[in-house]
Design a protein around this motif. Structure first.
Motif, PDB file in Angstrom:
ATOM      1  N   PHE A 122       2.344   7.121  -6.675  1.00  0.00           N
ATOM      2  CA  PHE A 122       1.126   7.545  -7.372  1.00  0.00           C
ATOM      3  C   PHE A 122       1.430   8.553  -8.474  1.00  0.00           C
ATOM      4  O   PHE A 122       0.729   8.603  -9.490  1.00  0.00           O
ATOM      5  CB  PHE A 122       0.133   8.154  -6.380  1.00  0.00           C
ATOM      6  CG  PHE A 122      -1.103   8.722  -7.022  1.00  0.00           C
ATOM      7  CD1 PHE A 122      -2.136   7.882  -7.416  1.00  0.00           C
ATOM      8  CD2 PHE A 122      -1.234  10.095  -7.237  1.00  0.00           C
ATOM      9  CE1 PHE A 122      -3.290   8.402  -8.019  1.00  0.00           C
ATOM     10  CE2 PHE A 122      -2.371  10.613  -7.836  1.00  0.00           C
ATOM     11  CZ  PHE A 122      -3.400   9.770  -8.229  1.00  0.00           C
ATOM     12  N   ARG A 137       1.210   4.283  -2.846  1.00  0.00           N
ATOM     13  CA  ARG A 137       0.930   5.696  -2.564  1.00  0.00           C
ATOM     14  C   ARG A 137       2.130   6.573  -2.919  1.00  0.00           C
ATOM     15  O   ARG A 137       1.982   7.640  -3.505  1.00  0.00           O
ATOM     16  CB  ARG A 137       0.570   5.877  -1.091  1.00  0.00           C
ATOM     17  CG  ARG A 137      -0.753   5.250  -0.693  1.00  0.00           C
ATOM     18  CD  ARG A 137      -0.908   5.219   0.815  1.00  0.00           C
ATOM     19  NE  ARG A 137      -2.041   4.390   1.212  1.00  0.00           N
ATOM     20  CZ  ARG A 137      -2.067   3.631   2.300  1.00  0.00           C
ATOM     21  NH1 ARG A 137      -1.018   3.598   3.120  1.00  0.00           N
ATOM     22  NH2 ARG A 137      -3.136   2.905   2.583  1.00  0.00           N
ATOM     23  N   GLU A 164      -4.066   9.778   0.396  1.00  0.00           N
ATOM     24  CA  GLU A 164      -3.288   9.008   1.362  1.00  0.00           C
ATOM     25  C   GLU A 164      -3.967   7.710   1.782  1.00  0.00           C
ATOM     26  O   GLU A 164      -3.388   6.922   2.535  1.00  0.00           O
ATOM     27  CB  GLU A 164      -2.984   9.852   2.597  1.00  0.00           C
ATOM     28  CG  GLU A 164      -4.189  10.334   3.367  1.00  0.00           C
ATOM     29  CD  GLU A 164      -4.694  11.693   2.907  1.00  0.00           C
ATOM     30  OE1 GLU A 164      -5.415  12.344   3.691  1.00  0.00           O
ATOM     31  OE2 GLU A 164      -4.368  12.106   1.769  1.00  0.00           O
ATOM     32  N   TYR A 185       0.842  -1.203   0.000  1.00  0.00           N
ATOM     33  CA  TYR A 185       0.000   0.000   0.000  1.00  0.00           C
ATOM     34  C   TYR A 185       0.875   1.251   0.000  1.00  0.00           C
ATOM     35  O   TYR A 185       0.649   2.193  -0.767  1.00  0.00           O
ATOM     36  CB  TYR A 185      -0.887   0.055   1.250  1.00  0.00           C
ATOM     37  CG  TYR A 185      -1.895  -1.037   1.423  1.00  0.00           C
ATOM     38  CD1 TYR A 185      -2.289  -1.872   0.377  1.00  0.00           C
ATOM     39  CD2 TYR A 185      -2.492  -1.241   2.671  1.00  0.00           C
ATOM     40  CE1 TYR A 185      -3.224  -2.870   0.565  1.00  0.00           C
ATOM     41  CE2 TYR A 185      -3.435  -2.231   2.869  1.00  0.00           C
ATOM     42  CZ  TYR A 185      -3.800  -3.050   1.823  1.00  0.00           C
ATOM     43  OH  TYR A 185      -4.735  -4.030   2.025  1.00  0.00           O
TER      44      TYR A 185
END
Length: 235
Positions: free
Chosen positions: A20, A17, A95, A13
């Motif tokens: 991104f 992020r 986020e 994860y």
């Protein structure tokens, strides 16, 4: 299905992020192409019913980004949730996203959680998984992202055409989209150092703010585009 508390999944994860900006760069660039190159572009995010304990990570398509929030159309049908359904318009803070993926000519880029799960499959399971998606995910231990050299060439070409466009349509410098973004905001968020330089030379307002009050510099910093941020700091 997977264990959401798995430390390796949590790291996936976090990696998605942090990266991104590469996803958004591709989406932003594809919008400028006469013939789109992306087969798909999706973001994964967690959803829960209000007051519920179940969380399901599901994919969104038709992605937009306003500088703080990722929005799109829910692709998956929830297994247990009752307050969202496939086809719903949804949004989540940047986020909180858990993955992203895009595909070009059948090759998948990104897919941090997908590749973690693929790395735990045997060869047969992986072939079946990839066939179900209809995509080439490559080595599950090597996350694909587009090379910087490819984007440098694209940006240089785009900068040249942008300079010509601004010479003919100088009013384009101050035009805004649905989120209040100028061309300078768009190029700052896409990491286009060459195009940002052209816009600044043409007199673009580096202090312009979006509907959320964000400057081009704030967008560049938030997404980690250091070269672009340096240009804007000097503007």
């Amino acid at each position: 299905m997977f264990d959401n508390s798995d430390p390796a999944m949590q790291r996936a994860y976090e990696s998605a992020r942090a990266a991104f900006r590469y996803f958004w760069r591709e989406v932003a660039r594809d919008r400028r192409r006469i013939v789109p190159a992306l087969d798909l572009a999706c973001v994964k995010a967690p959803f829960s019913d209000v007051g519920g304990s179940d969380t399901e990570h599901m994919w969104l398509s038709d992605i937009d980004f306003d500088g703080r929030t990722v929005s799109g159309t829910l692709v998956n049908s929830p297994n247990r949730l009752r307050t969202v359904a496939a086809g719903d318009a949804v949004s989540v803070p940047l986020e909180q996203i858990s993955d992203w993926m895009y595909a070009i000519s059948g090759a998948a880029f990104g897919g941090y959680t997908i590749n973690l799960m693929r790395s735990r499959m045997d060869a047969r399971e992986r072939r079946e998984h990839d066939a179900a998606w209809g995509l080439d995910f490559g080595d599950p231990l090597q996350i694909r992202t587009a090379t910087e050299s490819e984007h440098a060439t694209f940006n240089e070409n785009l900068a040249a055409s942008l300079r010509d466009h601004l010479a003919q349509e100088p009013a384009a410098l101050s035009e805004t989209d649905g989120n209040g973004w100028t061309l300078l905001h768009q190029e700052a968020a896409a990491g286009g150092a060459a195009t940002v330089a052209v816009l600044l030379e043409a007199g673009a307002d580096a202090g312009a703010v979006t509907d959320l009050g964000l400057t081009p510099l704030q967008l560049a910093r938030a997404l980690g585009w250091d070269e672009v941020a340096a240009l804007l700091e000097r503007a």
